[in-house]
Design an enzyme around this catalytic site. Sequence first.
Site, PDB file in Angstrom:
ATOM      1  N   SER A  93       0.855  -1.236   0.135  1.00  0.00           N
ATOM      2  CA  SER A  93       0.078   0.122  -0.063  1.00  0.00           C
ATOM      3  C   SER A  93       0.810   1.257  -0.021  1.00  0.00           C
ATOM      4  CB  SER A  93      -0.762   0.025   1.427  1.00  0.00           C
ATOM      5  OG  SER A  93      -1.418   1.284   1.539  1.00  0.00           O
ATOM      6  N   TYR A 110      -1.016   0.167  10.104  1.00  0.00           N
ATOM      7  CA  TYR A 110      -1.191  -0.333   9.145  1.00  0.00           C
ATOM      8  C   TYR A 110       0.000  -0.245   8.166  1.00  0.00           C
ATOM      9  CZ  TYR A 110      -3.188  -1.518   4.206  1.00  0.00           C
ATOM     10  OH  TYR A 110      -3.703  -1.869   3.081  1.00  0.00           O
TER      11      TYR A 110
END
Length: 317
Positions: A120, A144
């Site tokens: 990501s 994350y």
Amino acid sequence: MRVLITGGAGMLGRKLTGWLVERRHLRGDGIDAIDLVDLVEAPIESELCTAHVADLSRPGEAEALVALEPDVVFHLAAVVSAEAEADFDKGMAVNLDGTRQLFDAIRLSPITPRVVYASSIAVFGAPFPDPIPDDFHPTPLTSYGTQKLVGEALLADYSRRGFFDGIGIRLPTVSVRPGAPNAAASSFFSGIIREPLNSVEAKLPVGRDVRHPHASPRAAVGFLVHAAELDTERLQGRRNVTMPGVSVTVGEQIEALGRVAGPDAAALIVASPDPAVAEIVAGWPSRFDTARAAALGFAADAAYDDIIRAYIEDDLR
């Protein structure tokens, strides 16, 4: 050719499965089997597919899946951004422990598959140059992003040592996502398009000047497939690649919605400030120079209008 997809019940896993079932080939070979792995049973769309309910973070479960001897592994399973921030233990278990268990199961097996890891752009943290170059150092500002960055480092090292042939693709926000909103902080990027197209009011938690890169599910599946088929010698040891996307402000998203679906649809978007979401989004990148990805053959959507049209054609029904 045997394909293993973790996160097979998720949106991107289902989209990728649909592509593979329709084409029935990958890396020049016919596909004989597709194993779909998730915490819930993935829908079966073809006789090629088998669903496996498994938790990769638990000892032995990754080994059982790797024993199927996949030629290509798409590792998509993850706890999304806001959920990983809210529940640290869950994010670490799924995003880090599960990844490590999967990679180690492959390391200790007799196979050396191609591994495509869905990372990501959350691996990058502010402050940013504009645009962000390919050699910008990843310094995540969320749990994350940190978990994804550790996965990238493991992928690079395991590939260097020859345990598997890996490539990590840093995905921009995938929109417009079909179905119900998920727990990602980025969920509103899809919601402000999807809900009005379904004649439902949408809440906008951030300002219209927020800029962010996007890729349609079509483009994201294209990235995954191209990564599976790419000659990794071209990566020259830099195993993780930032994917291209359409960088637009929220206001430009809304303008595109008005062009494609009319002003009545755009009028269904209502400002509803959420400081927690705004704080997370403020630490995200807004625009990349993805010349490296382009040189490697990864192709983005042409414009945000096309992303909206792709949702209408593929999912609105």
